[in-house]
Motif scaffolding. Structure first.
Motif, PDB file in Angstrom:
ATOM      1  N   GLN A  39      42.999  42.993  88.529  1.00 16.96           N
ATOM      2  CA  GLN A  39      41.766  43.687  88.901  1.00 16.96           C
ATOM      3  C   GLN A  39      40.555  42.791  88.666  1.00 16.96           C
ATOM      4  OE1 GLN A  39      41.183  47.549  87.073  1.00 16.96           O
ATOM      5  NE2 GLN A  39      38.971  47.491  87.427  1.00 16.96           N
ATOM      6  N   TRP A  69      40.362  40.052  91.303  1.00 12.99           N
ATOM      7  CA  TRP A  69      39.875  40.601  92.570  1.00 12.99           C
ATOM      8  C   TRP A  69      38.365  40.807  92.506  1.00 12.99           C
ATOM      9  CZ3 TRP A  69      37.557  45.264  93.950  1.00 12.99           C
ATOM     10  CH2 TRP A  69      37.491  45.521  95.316  1.00 12.99           C
ATOM     11  N   GLU A  70      37.862  41.311  91.371  1.00 13.50           N
ATOM     12  CA  GLU A  70      36.431  41.533  91.234  1.00 13.50           C
ATOM     13  C   GLU A  70      35.654  40.228  91.172  1.00 13.50           C
ATOM     14  OE1 GLU A  70      35.711  44.188  87.960  1.00 13.50           O
ATOM     15  OE2 GLU A  70      36.912  45.789  88.858  1.00 13.50           O
ATOM     16  N   LEU A  71      36.308  39.151  90.787  1.00 13.24           N
ATOM     17  CA  LEU A  71      35.676  37.828  90.806  1.00 13.24           C
ATOM     18  C   LEU A  71      35.611  37.246  92.216  1.00 13.24           C
ATOM     19  CD1 LEU A  71      37.308  36.357  87.584  1.00 13.24           C
ATOM     20  CD2 LEU A  71      34.852  36.722  87.929  1.00 13.24           C
ATOM     21  N   GLY A  72      36.217  37.931  93.172  1.00 13.48           N
ATOM     22  CA  GLY A  72      36.137  37.506  94.561  1.00 13.48           C
ATOM     23  C   GLY A  72      37.243  36.587  95.017  1.00 13.48           C
ATOM     24  N   LEU A  73      38.304  36.473  94.218  1.00 13.62           N
ATOM     25  CA  LEU A  73      39.413  35.602  94.594  1.00 13.62           C
ATOM     26  C   LEU A  73      40.509  36.416  95.285  1.00 13.62           C
ATOM     27  CD1 LEU A  73      39.729  33.416  91.383  1.00 13.62           C
ATOM     28  CD2 LEU A  73      38.772  32.729  93.575  1.00 13.62           C
ATOM     29  N   PRO A  74      41.038  35.927  96.399  1.00 12.78           N
ATOM     30  CA  PRO A  74      42.133  36.620  97.073  1.00 12.78           C
ATOM     31  C   PRO A  74      43.457  36.303  96.384  1.00 12.78           C
ATOM     32  CG  PRO A  74      41.560  34.660  98.309  1.00 12.78           C
ATOM     33  CD  PRO A  74      40.608  34.721  97.133  1.00 12.78           C
TER      34      PRO A  74
END
Length: 220
Positions: free
Chosen positions: A154, A157-162
Motif C-alpha cells: 500500500q 502504491w501511494e509513493l506512485g510506484l507501479p
C-alpha cells in the motif's frame, strides 16, 4: 522485549560497513523470510547488514552467521542483507507495535509480473522488522507477515510506484515466546491493525526520498 537497534560496523575490503543489531531481553518467537533464521522459531537477536551493490556471495546465511559470530551474538537469530545504508533505518510505533524498516525501491516489481525485472544497479530491498508485545499464535504470526506485506505494498502504491515490492524484500515478525496466544494477525485484528499502520508509515517515510546505495556513497 526487543531492544532498540544499535549501529555498529564491520571491516570488509578496506571499508567499515554498517550494520544494525537488535538483542532480545528474553528469547522471542519469530516468523519471517530472512536468509538466516527464516521460518518460525525462537530467536535471540536480529542483524540487518549493509552490503555493497557488487555483493555476489551465494551463501548469505553462512555470511550472516559469520557476522553474528564476530559480534558475539549467541544462539539462534535472524539475519538480513541490504544494499541500503542501514543508518537510514526508519522506526515507527503504533499501539505497542514497533517497526523498523530499511527501504530501497530501486528495483520495483509487481509480484505477478509475467517476466522478471531487468537487472538494475539501484538499491532495491525493503527489510522490515516488527515487534509485537504479546504472544501471537502460529497462524497469527503467518497472518502478521501477510499484513506487513500488504501494508508495504500500500505504501509503495501511494509513493506512485507501479509495484508491490522488490525481488529481495524480507520481513520478520517477533513476539514473546510465552503467554496466551492471540489468534489473529490480519489488518483488522487487535494487533494486526497497529502493525499495518506502523509498517505503512515506516515504508512511506523511508521511500519518500532518493535512496543512494551505500557503496555508491563510498565511491563518491
Amino acid at each position: 522485549m526487543l531492544s532498540e537497534p544499535f549501529l555498529t560496523s564491520r571491516p570488509e575490503d578496506g571499508s567499515e560497513i554498517p550494520l544494525l543489531v537488535w538483542r532480545a531481553e528474553a528469547p522471542l518467537l519469530a516468523v519471517g523470510s530472512a536468509p538466516l533464521g527464516g521460518g518460525i522459531g525462537v530467536r535471540r537477536w536480529v542483524v540487518n547488514a549493509t552490503v555493497p551493490m557488487s555483493y555476489d556471495r551465494d551463501d548469505p546465511a553462512a555470511h550472516l552467521a559469520e557476522l553474528a559470530d564476530g559480534l558475539g551474538l549467541a544462539g539462534p537469530g535472524v539475519g538480513l542483507l541490504t544494499g541500503v545504508d542501514v543508518t537510514e533505518v526508519v522506526a515507527r510505533a503504533d499501539g505497542g507495535v514497533r517497526v523498523w524498516a530499511t527501504v530501497g525501491l530501486g528495483t520495483p516489481v509487481w509480484a505477478a509480473e509475467a517476466e522478471p525485472a531487468a537487472p538494475a544497479q539501484r538499491v532495491g530491498t525493503v527489510n522490515i522488522v516488527v515487534h509485537v508485545p504479546v504472544r501471537l499464535g502460529d497462524a497469527a504470526l503467518v497472518n502478521a507477515v501477510a499484513t506487513a506485506t500488504e501494508a508495504k505494498a500500500q505504501a509503495i502504491w501511494e509513493l506512485g510506484l507501479p509495484a508491490t515490492g522488490t525481488p529481495t524484500d524480507a520481513v520478520t515478525v517477533l513476539c514473546p515466546a510465552d503467554g496466551e496466544p492471540a489468534p489473529y494477525g490480519g489488518p483488522r485484528s487487535a494487533w494486526g491493525a497497529p502493525l499495518a499502520r506502523a509498517v505503512h508509515a515506516a515504508v512511506l517515510a523511508g521511500g519518500a526520498g532518493t535512496v543512494v546505495p551505500w557503496s555508491d556513497r563510498l565511491a563518491g
